[in-house]
Design an enzyme around this catalytic site. Structure first.
Site, mmCIF file in Angstrom:
data_model
loop_
_atom_site.group_PDB
_atom_site.id
_atom_site.type_symbol
_atom_site.label_atom_id
_atom_site.label_comp_id
_atom_site.label_asym_id
_atom_site.label_seq_id
_atom_site.Cartn_x
_atom_site.Cartn_y
_atom_site.Cartn_z
ATOM 1 N N ARG A 1 3.873 2.063 -0.139
ATOM 2 C CA ARG A 1 4.989 2.842 -0.707
ATOM 3 C C ARG A 1 5.287 2.406 -2.143
ATOM 4 O O ARG A 1 5.583 3.234 -3.003
ATOM 5 C CB ARG A 1 6.234 2.689 0.166
ATOM 6 C CG ARG A 1 6.094 3.420 1.489
ATOM 7 C CD ARG A 1 7.119 2.951 2.499
ATOM 8 N NE ARG A 1 8.457 3.380 2.186
ATOM 9 C CZ ARG A 1 9.554 2.790 2.652
ATOM 10 N NH1 ARG A 1 9.456 1.743 3.449
ATOM 11 N NH2 ARG A 1 10.733 3.238 2.325
ATOM 12 N N ARG B 1 12.600 0.589 11.018
ATOM 13 C CA ARG B 1 11.889 1.747 10.452
ATOM 14 C C ARG B 1 10.418 1.415 10.328
ATOM 15 O O ARG B 1 10.055 0.457 9.648
ATOM 16 C CB ARG B 1 12.471 2.055 9.057
ATOM 17 C CG ARG B 1 13.258 3.320 9.000
ATOM 18 C CD ARG B 1 13.826 3.536 7.633
ATOM 19 N NE ARG B 1 12.820 3.911 6.647
ATOM 20 C CZ ARG B 1 13.111 4.310 5.422
ATOM 21 N NH1 ARG B 1 14.376 4.386 5.046
ATOM 22 N NH2 ARG B 1 12.161 4.622 4.576
ATOM 23 N N LYS C 1 19.055 3.252 -3.049
ATOM 24 C CA LYS C 1 19.394 4.653 -3.358
ATOM 25 C C LYS C 1 20.334 5.246 -2.307
ATOM 26 O O LYS C 1 21.345 5.848 -2.643
ATOM 27 C CB LYS C 1 18.117 5.517 -3.431
ATOM 28 C CG LYS C 1 17.107 5.083 -4.479
ATOM 29 C CD LYS C 1 15.957 6.075 -4.586
ATOM 30 C CE LYS C 1 15.059 6.145 -3.362
ATOM 31 N NZ LYS C 1 14.307 4.889 -3.092
ATOM 32 N N ARG D 1 15.651 -4.966 6.293
ATOM 33 C CA ARG D 1 15.882 -3.637 6.878
ATOM 34 C C ARG D 1 14.933 -3.379 8.054
ATOM 35 O O ARG D 1 15.316 -2.764 9.049
ATOM 36 C CB ARG D 1 15.702 -2.559 5.795
ATOM 37 C CG ARG D 1 16.220 -1.197 6.235
ATOM 38 C CD ARG D 1 16.321 -0.220 5.085
ATOM 39 N NE ARG D 1 15.025 0.285 4.659
ATOM 40 C CZ ARG D 1 14.853 1.143 3.655
ATOM 41 N NH1 ARG D 1 15.899 1.562 2.959
ATOM 42 N NH2 ARG D 1 13.657 1.563 3.320
ATOM 43 N N ARG E 1 9.988 13.043 -6.156
ATOM 44 C CA ARG E 1 9.109 11.873 -6.155
ATOM 45 C C ARG E 1 7.815 12.132 -6.906
ATOM 46 O O ARG E 1 6.990 11.224 -7.029
ATOM 47 C CB ARG E 1 8.765 11.497 -4.715
ATOM 48 C CG ARG E 1 9.624 10.371 -4.124
ATOM 49 C CD ARG E 1 9.196 10.188 -2.683
ATOM 50 N NE ARG E 1 9.462 8.898 -2.118
ATOM 51 C CZ ARG E 1 10.540 8.586 -1.390
ATOM 52 N NH1 ARG E 1 11.495 9.451 -1.212
ATOM 53 N NH2 ARG E 1 10.643 7.390 -0.840
HETATM 54 P P1 AMP Z 1 12.762 7.368 1.938
HETATM 55 O O1 AMP Z 1 13.707 7.286 3.084
HETATM 56 O O2 AMP Z 1 13.307 8.137 0.765
HETATM 57 O O3 AMP Z 1 12.217 6.018 1.535
HETATM 58 O O4 AMP Z 1 11.499 8.211 2.445
HETATM 59 C C1 AMP Z 1 10.698 7.779 3.516
HETATM 60 C C2 AMP Z 1 9.346 8.445 3.445
HETATM 61 O O5 AMP Z 1 9.500 9.869 3.579
HETATM 62 C C3 AMP Z 1 8.571 8.263 2.158
HETATM 63 O O6 AMP Z 1 7.859 7.040 2.114
HETATM 64 C C4 AMP Z 1 7.647 9.479 2.186
HETATM 65 O O7 AMP Z 1 6.591 9.294 3.101
HETATM 66 C C5 AMP Z 1 8.561 10.552 2.750
HETATM 67 N N1 AMP Z 1 9.316 11.223 1.675
HETATM 68 C C6 AMP Z 1 10.668 11.159 1.452
HETATM 69 N N2 AMP Z 1 11.016 11.887 0.386
HETATM 70 C C7 AMP Z 1 9.866 12.422 -0.093
HETATM 71 C C8 AMP Z 1 9.559 13.252 -1.198
HETATM 72 N N3 AMP Z 1 10.508 13.667 -2.057
HETATM 73 N N4 AMP Z 1 8.261 13.610 -1.391
HETATM 74 C C9 AMP Z 1 7.295 13.221 -0.548
HETATM 75 N N5 AMP Z 1 7.493 12.411 0.505
HETATM 76 C C10 AMP Z 1 8.778 12.019 0.741
#
Ligand code: AMP
Length: 188
Positions: A144, A133, A13, A127, A88
Site C-alpha cells: 500500500r 483489518r 485521514k 491498528r 488516489r
Molecule cells: P483506505 O481505507 O482508504 O486505506 O482504503 C483501503 C483500500 O481500499 C485501499 O488500499 C485500496 O485497495 C482500496 N481503495 C480505497 N479507496 C480507493 C480509491 N480511491 N481508489 C482505488 N482503491 C481504493
C-alpha cells in the site's frame, strides 16, 4: 466547503475527516469504508474487490468514481464533502474535477497529512492488532505504501499547481493535528 484529506495509509485521514464532520457538519465520503461495506455485504462489487484490497492494490477508477458520484447524489443537502482516501490516482482527480464542475461545485482545499514512514508502520501495526483489518498486515502495508508513492503521490503537484494543497504536520497527537487542520482551513 469541499475538501480532500490526503496522505499515505495510516496518516490519520479517517480520524481527521471524522473531526471535520463533527466540527463543520461536512459529509465524509471514504471510498475505503464504502468498499469494506460492499465486502461485508458480499455484494457483486464486494466480491470483485476483496482480493485486490487484501493485497494492498488499488480498485479500478471506474468502481470508486461511480461510488463517489452516487454518494454525492445521495446527499443533496450536504453543506460540503470531505473526500477521504479519494482520489488516489490522477485519473480519479480529473474525474472528481469533472463531477464537481458538472454540479457547479468545486474543491476548496486538499489537506495533506505529513507523517514519516516509520510512524506509519507503527500506527498500522497497532491498528492491525486492534481492528484486524486484513490489509493492515505488514506485507500488504508495504504494498500500500508503494502504491501510494507510485500512483497517489503524483497528485501532490497536480493539486499544488491548482493552488489547493495545504500541508499539515500529521506526526503530533490527534487534537493537535485537528487544530492545525482548522488553522489552515480558516486561512492561517
Ligand atoms: P483506505 O481505507 O482508504 O486505506 O482504503 C483501503 C483500500 O481500499 C485501499 O488500499 C485500496 O485497495 C482500496 N481503495 C480505497 N479507496 C480507493 C480509491 N480511491 N481508489 C482505488 N482503491 C481504493
Amino acid at each position: 466547503m469541499n475538501l480532500v484529506i490526503f496522505g499515505p495509509p495510516g496518516a490519520g485521514k479517517g480520524t481527521q475527516a471524522k473531526r471535520l464532520v463533527q466540527d463543520r457538519g461536512l459529509v465524509q465520503l471514504s471510498t475505503g469504508d464504502m468498499l469494506r461495506a460492499e465486502i461485508a455485504a458480499s455484494s457483486a462489487i464486494g466480491q470483485q474487490v476483496e482480493a485486490i484490497i487484501k493485497a494492498g492494490d488499488l480498485v479500478s477508477d471506474e468502481i470508486v468514481c461511480a461510488m463517489i458520484a452516487g454518494n454525492i447524489d445521495a446527499n443533496p443537502d450536504a453543506s460540503g464533502f470531505i473526500f477521504d482516501g479519494f482520489p488516489r490516482t490522477v485519473e480519479q482527480a480529473e474525474a472528481l474535477d469533472k463531477l464537481l464542475n458538472d454540479k457547479s461545485m468545486k474543491l476548496d482545499a486538499v489537506i495533506r497529512l505529513v507523517v514519516d514512514d516509520e510512524a506509519l508502520l507503527k500506527r498500522i501495526t497497532v491498528r492491525f492488532k486492534e481492528q484486524g483489518r486484513k490489509d493492515d498486515n505488514p506485507e500488504s502495508f508495504q504494498v500500500r505504501l508503494g502504491t501510494y508513492n507510485k500512483q497517489t503521490a503524483p497528485l501532490l503537484p497536480y493539486y499544488a499547481d491548482k493552488g489547493l494543497l495545504k500541508e499539515v504536520d500529521g506526526m503530533c497527537a490527534i487534537d493537535e493535528v485537528a487544530l492545525s487542520v482548522a488553522h489552515v482551513l480558516d486561512g492561517g
